[in-house]
Design an enzyme around this catalytic site. Structure first.
Site, PDB file in Angstrom:
ATOM      1  N   PRO A  85       0.858  -1.183   0.000  1.00 59.41           N
ATOM      2  CA  PRO A  85       0.000   0.000   0.000  1.00 59.41           C
ATOM      3  C   PRO A  85       0.893   1.232   0.000  1.00 59.41           C
ATOM      4  CG  PRO A  85       0.033  -1.030   2.188  1.00 59.41           C
ATOM      5  CD  PRO A  85       0.842  -1.905   1.278  1.00 59.41           C
TER       6      PRO A  85
ATOM      7  N   CYS B 207       3.162   3.336   9.622  1.00 60.42           N
ATOM      8  CA  CYS B 207       3.480   4.634   8.997  1.00 60.42           C
ATOM      9  C   CYS B 207       4.181   5.549  10.001  1.00 60.42           C
ATOM     10  CB  CYS B 207       2.204   5.287   8.476  1.00 60.42           C
ATOM     11  SG  CYS B 207       2.570   6.831   7.632  1.00 60.42           S
TER      12      CYS B 207
HETATM   13  C1  LIG Z   1       5.190   7.089  -1.313  1.00 60.02           C
HETATM   14  C2  LIG Z   1       4.969   6.046  -0.243  1.00 60.02           C
HETATM   15  C3  LIG Z   1       3.720   5.908   0.322  1.00 60.02           C
HETATM   16  C4  LIG Z   1       3.502   4.932   1.296  1.00 60.02           C
HETATM   17  N1  LIG Z   1       2.251   4.781   1.817  1.00 60.02           N
HETATM   18  C5  LIG Z   1       1.993   3.749   2.670  1.00 60.02           C
HETATM   19  C6  LIG Z   1       0.668   3.471   3.107  1.00 60.02           C
HETATM   20  O1  LIG Z   1      -0.303   4.118   2.702  1.00 60.02           O
HETATM   21  N2  LIG Z   1       0.507   2.421   3.976  1.00 60.02           N
HETATM   22  C7  LIG Z   1       1.554   1.658   4.405  1.00 60.02           C
HETATM   23  O2  LIG Z   1       1.357   0.717   5.185  1.00 60.02           O
HETATM   24  N3  LIG Z   1       2.814   1.900   4.004  1.00 60.02           N
HETATM   25  C8  LIG Z   1       3.045   2.905   3.138  1.00 60.02           C
HETATM   26  N4  LIG Z   1       4.310   3.095   2.659  1.00 60.02           N
HETATM   27  C9  LIG Z   1       5.375   2.154   3.056  1.00 60.02           C
HETATM   28  C10 LIG Z   1       5.455   0.992   2.026  1.00 60.02           C
HETATM   29  O3  LIG Z   1       4.258   0.258   2.003  1.00 60.02           O
HETATM   30  C11 LIG Z   1       6.614   0.049   2.380  1.00 60.02           C
HETATM   31  O4  LIG Z   1       6.375  -0.507   3.646  1.00 60.02           O
HETATM   32  C12 LIG Z   1       7.951   0.747   2.402  1.00 60.02           C
HETATM   33  O5  LIG Z   1       8.109   1.603   1.298  1.00 60.02           O
HETATM   34  C13 LIG Z   1       9.114  -0.265   2.435  1.00 60.02           C
HETATM   35  O6  LIG Z   1       9.091  -1.102   1.312  1.00 60.02           O
HETATM   36  P1  LIG Z   1      10.058  -0.839   0.028  1.00 60.02           P
HETATM   37  O7  LIG Z   1      11.465  -0.826   0.542  1.00 60.02           O
HETATM   38  O8  LIG Z   1       9.756  -1.969  -0.889  1.00 60.02           O
HETATM   39  O9  LIG Z   1       9.688   0.503  -0.525  1.00 60.02           O
HETATM   40  C14 LIG Z   1       4.555   4.080   1.718  1.00 60.02           C
HETATM   41  C15 LIG Z   1       5.824   4.245   1.145  1.00 60.02           C
HETATM   42  C16 LIG Z   1       6.038   5.198   0.168  1.00 60.02           C
HETATM   43  C17 LIG Z   1       7.403   5.326  -0.448  1.00 60.02           C
END
Ligand SMILES: Cc1cc2nc3c(=O)[nH]c(=O)nc-3n(C[C@H](O)[C@H](O)[C@H](O)COP(=O)(O)O)c2cc1C
Length: 323
Positions: free
Chosen positions: A21, A106
């Site tokens: 998400p 978050c």
């Molecule tokens: C632009 C952005 C928006 C995000 N919004 C959410 C969100 O709405 N809910 C959530 O649980 N995590 C949110 N995250 C965190 C991601 O879901 C994820 O946990 C985090 O980016 C780590 O994973 P990655 O290294 O693959 O990016 C967000 C991350 C980014 C970069």
């Protein structure tokens, strides 16, 4: 074959690659595109339970999902067990998602100041009350998405509590809230949590290519992988990872045209679903055209444009050499 099936509640997914998400990213159009490329489950952007219950129900629900958008999960954010339960019941009745997830990770100030997101992890009793309240009230499986805590034992405690409260899956981002996005995702803590629980555990953080996906799966033993930032502007990553986990072979590097074709498909989907006016097009263009010849020109020209055909024309003429 390293791709495994993932089962959440009574839904068996064909694989275990999930789109994270992400607020301002995982709208319906983007989710559909990732799904076409092999994401097995996608989640909505987080939706505040109070907003759903009190204020903007119609606006939030409009364009949230459709029949092609299956299987999908809805993520809620909030800190009132009552409001979360009411919002979840609305979501269940309207959309019947595979899973309703609670955001407990978050770290953004606007969320944590209100006692939501990662702040919840400091209140185990409240976490238990939220999850058990949802699990009792819903037919839909409930899951949580957390960050790790400073000490492994604390992370294990909260993970056990979430399972005991009735969650049917848990996603773990291997960074603490204080880290925001710095450092690396701690696969050791994720592995420890996976060992501790009986419900499916999904590893998240820094999965950006074939090798990091394979490594995270093998090292943690997790049931699924969730990809976040690496999918932004790059939905094709799901096909790459999937292919690699299925065959052990890597697909050829992307030709530049792939990025433009994906962006074109994305713009078309946004328009079809009436979402073009509601996104920050310049930002999305930046992700989709990263590294492309003519991308700066596109980004400069594109903001404010709301008509899909003119945007696609602009892209084609700006990148003629390689389109
Ligand atoms: C632009 C952005 C928006 C995000 N919004 C959410 C969100 O709405 N809910 C959530 O649980 N995590 C949110 N995250 C965190 C991601 O879901 C994820 O946990 C985090 O980016 C780590 O994973 P990655 O290294 O693959 O990016 C967000 C991350 C980014 C970069």
């Amino acid at each position: 074959m390293k791709l495994k099936k993932l089962t959440i509640g009574s839904t068996e997914l064909p694989g275990n690659l999930l789109l994270a998400p992400m607020a301002d990213v995982t709208n319906l159009a983007f989710r559909l595109l990732c799904r076409q490329y092999g994401a097995d489950l996608t989640y909505t952007e987080m939706i505040h339970s109070d907003a759903l219950v009190n204020e903007n129900r119609k606006a939030i629900m409009k364009g949230l999902t459709n029949r092609e958008d299956w299987p999908f999960g809805v993520q809620l954010v909030g800190n009132s067990p009552e409001s979360l339960r009411e919002a979840a019941l609305l979501v269940e009745e309207e959309f019947r998602p595979v899973v309703i997830d609670v955001n407990m990770g978050c770290p953004a100030k606007c969320i944590t100041r209100a006692g939501c997101g990662s702040t919840l992890l400091k209140s185990p009793e409240l976490v238990h009350k939220i999850i058990s309240g949802l699990a009792d009230a819903l037919e839909t499986p409930v899951s949580a998405k957390v960050r790790i805590l400073e000490r492994e034992e604390e992370s294990l405690e909260i993970a056990r509590l979430i399972e005991d409260a009735g969650a049917l899956a848990l996603t773990v981002h291997g960074r603490t809230a204080g880290q925001m996005y710095s450092g690396n995702s701690d696969l050791r803590q994720i592995r420890a949590i996976k060992k501790e629980l009986s419900i499916p555990v999904i590893a998240n953080g820094d999965i950006r290519d074939e090798e990091s996906a394979e490594n995270a799966l093998e090292f943690t033993g997790c049931d699924g992988l969730m990809v976040g930032r690496a999918a932004m502007g790059n939905p094709f990553i799901f096909r790459r990872i999937r292919h690699y986990l299925e065959t052990g072979e890597k697909l050829e590097p992307d030709p530049q045209t792939r990025q433009l074709e994906d962006f074109e498909a994305y713009i078309t989907l946004l328009e079809e679903h009436g979402l073009l006016p509601s996104i920050n097009l310049r930002m999305h263009a930046q992700w989709f055209t990263k590294g492309l010849h003519g991308s700066r020109y596109i980004r400069e020209k594109i903001s404010g444009m709301k008509d899909a055909r003119s945007i696609i024309e602009l892209m084609k003429t700006s990148c003629q050499e390689n389109y």
